[in-house]
Design a protein around this motif. Structure first.
Motif, PDB file in Angstrom:
ATOM      1  N   VAL A 174      -2.233   2.842   0.532  1.00 43.09           N
ATOM      2  CA  VAL A 174      -1.340   2.302   1.695  1.00 43.09           C
ATOM      3  C   VAL A 174      -0.219   3.358   1.792  1.00 43.09           C
ATOM      4  O   VAL A 174       0.317   3.724   2.908  1.00 43.09           O
ATOM      5  CB  VAL A 174      -1.022   0.794   1.623  1.00 43.09           C
ATOM      6  N   TYR A 175       0.453   3.623   0.522  1.00 47.67           N
ATOM      7  CA  TYR A 175       1.677   4.319   0.524  1.00 47.67           C
ATOM      8  C   TYR A 175       1.184   5.663   0.982  1.00 47.67           C
ATOM      9  O   TYR A 175       2.269   6.326   1.631  1.00 47.67           O
ATOM     10  CB  TYR A 175       2.212   4.444  -0.830  1.00 47.67           C
ATOM     11  N   ARG A 176       0.318   6.404   0.644  1.00 43.02           N
ATOM     12  CA  ARG A 176      -0.033   7.756   1.040  1.00 43.02           C
ATOM     13  C   ARG A 176      -0.295   7.749   2.371  1.00 43.02           C
ATOM     14  O   ARG A 176      -0.022   8.697   3.114  1.00 43.02           O
ATOM     15  CB  ARG A 176      -1.611   8.099   0.443  1.00 43.02           C
ATOM     16  N   ASN A 177      -1.062   6.566   3.003  1.00 46.97           N
ATOM     17  CA  ASN A 177      -1.490   6.700   4.719  1.00 46.97           C
ATOM     18  C   ASN A 177      -0.112   6.183   5.482  1.00 46.97           C
ATOM     19  O   ASN A 177       0.078   7.043   6.581  1.00 46.97           O
ATOM     20  CB  ASN A 177      -2.421   5.655   4.878  1.00 46.97           C
ATOM     21  N   ARG A 178       0.574   5.503   4.906  1.00 49.78           N
ATOM     22  CA  ARG A 178       1.600   5.015   5.816  1.00 49.78           C
ATOM     23  C   ARG A 178       3.120   5.672   5.362  1.00 49.78           C
ATOM     24  O   ARG A 178       3.998   5.567   6.090  1.00 49.78           O
ATOM     25  CB  ARG A 178       1.859   3.474   5.663  1.00 49.78           C
ATOM     26  N   GLY A 179       3.304   6.077   4.232  1.00 53.85           N
ATOM     27  CA  GLY A 179       4.749   6.621   3.683  1.00 53.85           C
ATOM     28  C   GLY A 179       5.635   5.505   3.297  1.00 53.85           C
ATOM     29  O   GLY A 179       6.653   5.701   3.085  1.00 53.85           O
ATOM     30  N   THR A 180       5.141   4.139   3.312  1.00 53.20           N
ATOM     31  CA  THR A 180       5.953   3.093   2.740  1.00 53.20           C
ATOM     32  C   THR A 180       5.112   2.155   2.014  1.00 53.20           C
ATOM     33  O   THR A 180       3.810   1.870   2.274  1.00 53.20           O
ATOM     34  CB  THR A 180       6.784   2.457   3.917  1.00 53.20           C
ATOM     35  N   SER A 181       5.713   1.275   0.860  1.00 47.44           N
ATOM     36  CA  SER A 181       5.005   0.109   0.365  1.00 47.44           C
ATOM     37  C   SER A 181       5.729  -1.133   0.878  1.00 47.44           C
ATOM     38  O   SER A 181       5.527  -2.077   0.293  1.00 47.44           O
ATOM     39  CB  SER A 181       5.147   0.299  -1.027  1.00 47.44           C
TER      40      SER A 181
ATOM     41  N   ARG B  37      10.126  -7.356  -0.622  1.00 45.85           N
ATOM     42  CA  ARG B  37       9.380  -6.700   0.115  1.00 45.85           C
ATOM     43  C   ARG B  37       8.413  -5.365  -0.158  1.00 45.85           C
ATOM     44  O   ARG B  37       7.510  -5.021   0.467  1.00 45.85           O
ATOM     45  CB  ARG B  37      10.385  -6.182   1.070  1.00 45.85           C
ATOM     46  N   ASN B  38       8.818  -5.051  -1.528  1.00 44.84           N
ATOM     47  CA  ASN B  38       7.844  -4.096  -2.030  1.00 44.84           C
ATOM     48  C   ASN B  38       6.829  -4.442  -2.558  1.00 44.84           C
ATOM     49  O   ASN B  38       6.761  -5.365  -3.331  1.00 44.84           O
ATOM     50  CB  ASN B  38       8.986  -3.372  -3.150  1.00 44.84           C
ATOM     51  N   ALA B  39       5.510  -3.973  -2.474  1.00 44.63           N
ATOM     52  CA  ALA B  39       4.364  -4.416  -2.788  1.00 44.63           C
ATOM     53  C   ALA B  39       4.338  -4.182  -4.420  1.00 44.63           C
ATOM     54  O   ALA B  39       3.644  -5.121  -5.047  1.00 44.63           O
ATOM     55  CB  ALA B  39       3.041  -3.546  -2.220  1.00 44.63           C
ATOM     56  N   ILE B  40       4.765  -3.238  -4.913  1.00 47.08           N
ATOM     57  CA  ILE B  40       4.827  -2.920  -6.585  1.00 47.08           C
ATOM     58  C   ILE B  40       5.505  -4.342  -7.064  1.00 47.08           C
ATOM     59  O   ILE B  40       5.002  -4.833  -8.214  1.00 47.08           O
ATOM     60  CB  ILE B  40       5.406  -1.877  -6.905  1.00 47.08           C
ATOM     61  N   LEU B  41       6.544  -4.609  -6.480  1.00 51.31           N
ATOM     62  CA  LEU B  41       7.297  -5.861  -7.235  1.00 51.31           C
ATOM     63  C   LEU B  41       6.652  -7.054  -7.008  1.00 51.31           C
ATOM     64  O   LEU B  41       6.635  -7.972  -7.959  1.00 51.31           O
ATOM     65  CB  LEU B  41       8.864  -5.980  -6.589  1.00 51.31           C
TER      66      LEU B  41
END
Length: 121
Positions: free
Chosen positions: A88-95, A25-29
């Protein structure tokens, strides 16, 4: 060396990357899993290039040239993908991919959608 060894290793790497893309579920992974899949393809390209060049006795290594091109494209893809994920992480607070439905939605979009539904009803 037999062709089966790198082909089996490549298939295992590709399946591991495919599992990572589908299950994480993590975008980095997910980006790391895509890289793993691309490296499996590169391994296959080099293995088949070496195998075919031994069979045809030619010195033109087009599989290895294509591998270098794929590595360059993968590096650009990771750079752009990581920049998008960080934005996206900066805008939403989650990846978390499941929480990110649409980039046009704001943090209060669920409340606004409920108000629009009540107003039209």
């Amino acid at each position: 060396m037999h062709l089966a060894y790198p082909a089996v290793l490549s298939a295992l790497l590709f399946c591991t990357g495919l599992y990572g893309v589908l299950a994480r579920r993590n975008a980095i992974l997910v980006l790391m899993s895509v890289e793993l899949m691309l490296n499996a393809v590169n391994l296959n390209l080099v293995a088949f290039d070496v195998w075919l060049s031994k069979a045809a006795r030619e010195t033109l290594h087009s599989g290895q040239a294509l591998t270098l091109f794929t590595i360059a494209i993968a590096a650009a893809e990771i750079g752009i993908g990581l920049a998008i994920v960080l934005a996206v992480y900066r805008n939403r607070g989650t990846s978390d991919i499941d929480r990110l439905r649409d980039t046009a939605e704001g943090p209060d979009s669920d409340a606004l959608a409920a108000e629009k539904a009540e107003a039209t009803a």
